[in-house]
Each structure stands twice: as C-alpha cells, then as structure tokens.
Motif scaffolding. Sequence first.
Motif, PDB file in Angstrom:
ATOM      1  N   ILE A 153       0.838  -1.206   0.000  1.00  0.00           N
ATOM      2  CA  ILE A 153       0.000   0.000   0.000  1.00  0.00           C
ATOM      3  C   ILE A 153       0.870   1.252   0.000  1.00  0.00           C
ATOM      4  CG2 ILE A 153      -1.611   1.347   1.424  1.00  0.00           C
ATOM      5  CD1 ILE A 153      -2.860  -1.391   2.242  1.00  0.00           C
ATOM      6  N   LEU A 154       1.931   1.244   0.790  1.00  0.00           N
ATOM      7  CA  LEU A 154       2.846   2.383   0.821  1.00  0.00           C
ATOM      8  C   LEU A 154       3.471   2.612  -0.551  1.00  0.00           C
ATOM      9  CD1 LEU A 154       4.411   4.649   2.235  1.00  0.00           C
ATOM     10  CD2 LEU A 154       6.050   2.902   3.002  1.00  0.00           C
ATOM     11  N   CYS A 155       3.929   1.567  -1.198  1.00  0.00           N
ATOM     12  CA  CYS A 155       4.532   1.709  -2.529  1.00  0.00           C
ATOM     13  C   CYS A 155       3.518   2.248  -3.541  1.00  0.00           C
ATOM     14  CB  CYS A 155       5.107   0.375  -3.000  1.00  0.00           C
ATOM     15  SG  CYS A 155       6.608  -0.114  -2.137  1.00  0.00           S
ATOM     16  N   ALA A 156       2.291   1.767  -3.477  1.00  0.00           N
ATOM     17  CA  ALA A 156       1.250   2.262  -4.385  1.00  0.00           C
ATOM     18  C   ALA A 156       0.990   3.745  -4.137  1.00  0.00           C
ATOM     19  CB  ALA A 156      -0.033   1.463  -4.210  1.00  0.00           C
ATOM     20  N   ARG A 157       0.951   4.138  -2.876  1.00  0.00           N
ATOM     21  CA  ARG A 157       0.725   5.554  -2.522  1.00  0.00           C
ATOM     22  C   ARG A 157       1.862   6.438  -3.042  1.00  0.00           C
ATOM     23  NH1 ARG A 157      -1.319  10.017  -2.479  1.00  0.00           N
ATOM     24  NH2 ARG A 157      -1.125  11.378  -0.682  1.00  0.00           N
TER      25      ARG A 157
END
Length: 129
Positions: A40-44
């Motif tokens: 999720i962090l990478c997508a954000r």
Amino acid sequence: MSEARARLDALPNLYPKLFPRGPLPWGFEVSDGWSELVAILCARIDSILCETQSARMQVVQVKEKFGALRFYYELKGADASISGVIREAVALAEAASTHICERCGCPGEHRTGGGWFVTLCAACSATDP
C-alpha cells in the motif's frame, strides 16, 4: 514461497519509479505480516510521483527495526510539497506497523520480548519462543 512474500518480491516490477535499479540487494527484510502495508505504501508513493515529472526516487532498504517498519529511500528533484507528502506517507506506514502483527498481519501490539522489540498479535506472541 508464501503469497505475502511473492507480493513483496513483485513490487520492484510493479513500481519501477520506486525501484529503478530493480530488486533490493537484500530483498525486503520484513516478515510476511507487513507485506500488505508495504504494498500500500509503494502504491501511494507511486501515485504521488505521478504528479511530478522532476522527482526521482530510489528505495534503498525496507526492514524491521525495533519492532517497527523502516522504509529508507533517496528522493531527488522533488519540491518541498512532494517531499513532505512522501515523508508523511512513510511516517504513517511506519507508525501503523506498530499495530500490525509482523508475522501474520492481524492487529498486533508493540512490545518487548526476550530483549527485542516486536509487534505481534496475541496468537503469534503465544507461539514466540
């Protein structure tokens, strides 16, 4: 290989803006429970980087330290607002990791055990040697 580990291993291919040199030299040094949090962090961050043409990023290391996620990166060419938004996203993920079991991903508690800091749920803590 677990499904969570496969998800982590796929991130460099999914987000080449974050991993321009490909996979991390030591891989992702976190247990499977945080795989969704890291994804999720990478997508954000990828969505933030799409807002600017000048910013370049390199994820350097993703690991557990003192029972919490650590996400180290180099950011170049980003203005102060983009840098701030990325820094905030990383800080939120790192803080969230202290409430997510690093082994299974269930709600967990940040604690010390055997001289080490860990974040574990009750079930994983009961099986901790």
